[in-house]
Design a protein around this motif. Structure first.
Motif, short mmCIF file in Angstrom:
data_model
loop_
_atom_site.label_atom_id
_atom_site.label_comp_id
_atom_site.label_asym_id
_atom_site.label_seq_id
_atom_site.Cartn_x
_atom_site.Cartn_y
_atom_site.Cartn_z
N GLY A 131 0.81 -1.21 0.00
CA GLY A 131 0.00 0.00 0.00
C GLY A 131 0.84 1.26 0.00
N TRP A 132 2.13 1.15 0.35
CA TRP A 132 3.09 2.24 0.13
C TRP A 132 3.70 2.14 -1.27
CZ3 TRP A 132 4.68 0.23 5.36
CH2 TRP A 132 4.22 1.05 6.41
N VAL A 133 4.00 0.90 -1.68
CA VAL A 133 4.76 0.68 -2.91
C VAL A 133 3.92 0.91 -4.16
CG1 VAL A 133 6.05 -1.04 -4.26
CG2 VAL A 133 6.33 -0.93 -1.76
N ALA A 134 2.69 0.38 -4.20
CA ALA A 134 1.87 0.49 -5.41
C ALA A 134 1.56 1.95 -5.77
CB ALA A 134 0.58 -0.32 -5.24
N PRO A 135 1.12 2.80 -4.81
CA PRO A 135 0.92 4.21 -5.17
C PRO A 135 2.21 4.89 -5.62
CG PRO A 135 -0.26 3.69 -3.15
CD PRO A 135 0.62 2.51 -3.45
N LEU A 136 3.35 4.53 -4.99
CA LEU A 136 4.62 5.12 -5.40
C LEU A 136 4.93 4.76 -6.85
CD1 LEU A 136 7.27 6.61 -4.80
CD2 LEU A 136 8.18 4.45 -3.87
N ALA A 137 4.73 3.49 -7.21
CA ALA A 137 4.97 3.06 -8.59
C ALA A 137 4.04 3.81 -9.55
CB ALA A 137 4.78 1.56 -8.72
N ALA A 138 2.76 3.95 -9.18
CA ALA A 138 1.79 4.63 -10.04
C ALA A 138 2.14 6.10 -10.21
CB ALA A 138 0.39 4.48 -9.45
N SER A 139 2.71 6.71 -9.15
CA SER A 139 3.07 8.13 -9.25
C SER A 139 4.26 8.35 -10.17
CB SER A 139 3.39 8.69 -7.86
OG SER A 139 4.64 8.21 -7.37
N ARG A 140 4.99 7.28 -10.46
CA ARG A 140 6.20 7.38 -11.29
C ARG A 140 5.95 7.07 -12.76
NH1 ARG A 140 11.09 4.36 -7.96
NH2 ARG A 140 11.39 5.95 -6.34
N SER A 141 4.82 6.46 -13.07
CA SER A 141 4.63 6.00 -14.44
C SER A 141 3.17 6.10 -14.87
CB SER A 141 5.09 4.54 -14.57
OG SER A 141 4.80 4.02 -15.85
N THR A 142 2.98 6.59 -16.08
CA THR A 142 1.62 6.64 -16.65
C THR A 142 1.20 5.27 -17.17
OG1 THR A 142 2.56 7.34 -18.77
CG2 THR A 142 1.82 9.07 -17.26
N ASP A 143 2.09 4.28 -17.13
CA ASP A 143 1.72 2.93 -17.55
C ASP A 143 0.71 2.29 -16.60
OD1 ASP A 143 3.37 2.96 -19.76
OD2 ASP A 143 5.08 2.05 -18.72
#
Length: 453
Positions: A131-143
């Motif tokens: 729940g920390w990692v998934a939003p961080l990944a989403a904030s880094r990529s429009t994929d």
């Protein structure tokens, strides 16, 4: 860019009896590390549909822990990648959410290149630490087309873990004083010494960058590992500040931290065994809530923002103060003060008094025990606090007895020095001043650590 090179380790994919196709894959995560996983899809699917990558919680996280979720998504026509968490660059003492986010994004690119998956409809599911990692990944990529979380923490890891531990200590019958020691000075000590990985990671800036990514954030209504009411409020307010029009906040009835069935949050009902313990079966409507939401997003109709009423919390979380350098320095100074007396004896500097010798020895032991006892709870879990006697861990009663012995020894030492009527000299002051200052400083320090409660 993180590569997503895929090596199929199975000669060919085939449908199992449950109608799912399972394909073993290897792909390159952050730093080029090879990660192993399974892609599950529904047999006979004709049109390209959505995909989802499952990002696990803390610990080694083998993919088997999330098999029920993976199968539920795949049965709903959502191609799913579940993979074994990295063990290189990740341990109890070292965590890098950025590196874990790179692994998740590599999984997204893998699914985007998979047959039967629409490349613009691949999202992330994150559990607990995820729940920390998934939003961080989403904030880094429009994929990343969407994000689903279950048990996502709204606070930093140290505050979250302190709440988790105090909640479980309360369940074991441990009273408020020791719980406050764990959530207060012990957490401060962990922060000051840097022994808690990613202790101050703040999820707020990341959530506030999710302007357009649809988010479904869920918590079990019996979550005992992250504060569900407070975390939901943090998610809701942060995503609202971001102007996200598709942020849905919800709770899983009869759900534990992982969204599986429970009676009180501490047990698990049904489901497979994982590492000798029940995982619990998926709580009613938990899977259906997630899969129907993902399908709505994939069809271009993401649900509008909404927030379900939050369940109550037995305990409120406690913030850990930022500037905590003194938390690590104070016990070090006390140890030096008490150790100065026996060290000076080796150098044969000044008089040797038996009561002061006892004071120095008991002081050293008391400081070490005071810090070690609650830190053991952080290191080994709340099992380190058993057995519980009179609302306290038995080991903490020993610590309290040592503290009393230090105070008594200090009083006896003062009386002995008065009777001895030593002639003041530099040798006397150099020998007695450090242990005397340590004894004086020990009292307020012990009170701060909750030893006197």
């Amino acid at each position: 860019m993180v590569g997503a090179l895929v090596l199929l380790t199975a000669p060919r994919a085939h449908a199992d009896e449950d109608g799912l196709v399972r394909q073993e894959v290897t792909f390159r995560g952050g730093g080029g590390l090879a990660l192993h996983g399974t892609v599950l899809s529904k047999s006979g699917a004709l049109d390209a549909g959505p995909g989802i990558v499952l990002v696990g919680g803390s610990g080694p996280g083998p993919r088997e822990e999330y098999r029920q979720e993976a199968e539920a998504f795949a049965q709903a026509g959502i191609t799913t990648l579940v993979y074994d968490k990295r063990t290189v660059g990740y341990s109890r003492l070292h965590t890098d959410f950025g590196l874990l986010a790179d692994d998740a994004l590599a999984g997204v690119r893998l699914l985007q290149s998979s047959s039967g998956v629409h490349p613009g409809q691949v999202g992330l599911w994150g559990f607990s630490e995820g729940g920390w990692v998934a939003p961080l990944a989403a904030s880094r990529s429009t994929d990343v087309a969407f994000v689903v979380t279950i048990g996502g923490p709204g606070y930093d890891p140290l505050r979250t873990q302190a709440w988790n531990l105090t909640t479980h200590l309360q369940h074991q019958g441990v009273g408020g004083p020791f719980r406050r020691t764990v959530a207060g000075p012990t957490a401060q000590f962990m922060a000051a010494t840097g022994r808690f990985p990613e202790a101050g990671y703040d999820p707020l800036p990341v959530l506030e960058r999710l302007h357009r990514t649809p988010v479904l954030a869920l918590w079990g209504d019996h979550d005992t590992q992250v504060p569900p009411q407070e975390s939901a409020q943090v998610f809701r307010e942060a995503l609202a500040r971001a102007g996200n029009p598709h942020a849905v906040i919800g709770f899983v009835a009869d759900g534990a931290h992982n969204g599986h069935r429970t009676s009180d949050g501490f047990d698990r009902i049904g489901g497979p065994l994982f590492q000798g313990k029940k995982l619990g079966e998926l709580a009613p409507r938990y899977a259906q809530t997630m899969t129907s939401w993902v399908q709505a997003v994939a069809t271009g109709h993401p649900p509008a923002s909404s927030a379900a009423p939050a369940p109550g919390q037995t305990l409120a979380s406690t913030p850990v103060p930022d500037h905590t350098w003194y938390a690590g320095l104070a016990p070090a100074l006390l140890l030096l003060g008490f150790a100065a007396y026996p060290m000076s004896a080796l150098l044969r500097r000044g008089p040797v008094l038996r009561p002061v010798r006892w004071l120095a020895g008991l002081g050293l032991l008391a400081v070490v025990a005071t810090v070690t006892c609650p830190i053991a709870v952080f290191a080994a879990g709340t099992g380190a606090a058993t057995p519980v006697v009179w609302g306290r861990p038995a080991s903490w009663l020993v610590v309290q007895a040592l503290a009393v012995a230090v105070v008594v020894s200090a009083c006896v030492s003062v009386v002995a020095l008065w009777r001895r009527r030593l002639t003041p000299s530099w040798a006397v002051w150099l020998r007695l001043a450090p242990v005397g200052l340590a004894a004086v400083g020990f009292v307020p320090w012990a009170v701060w650590w909750g030893v006197a409660a």
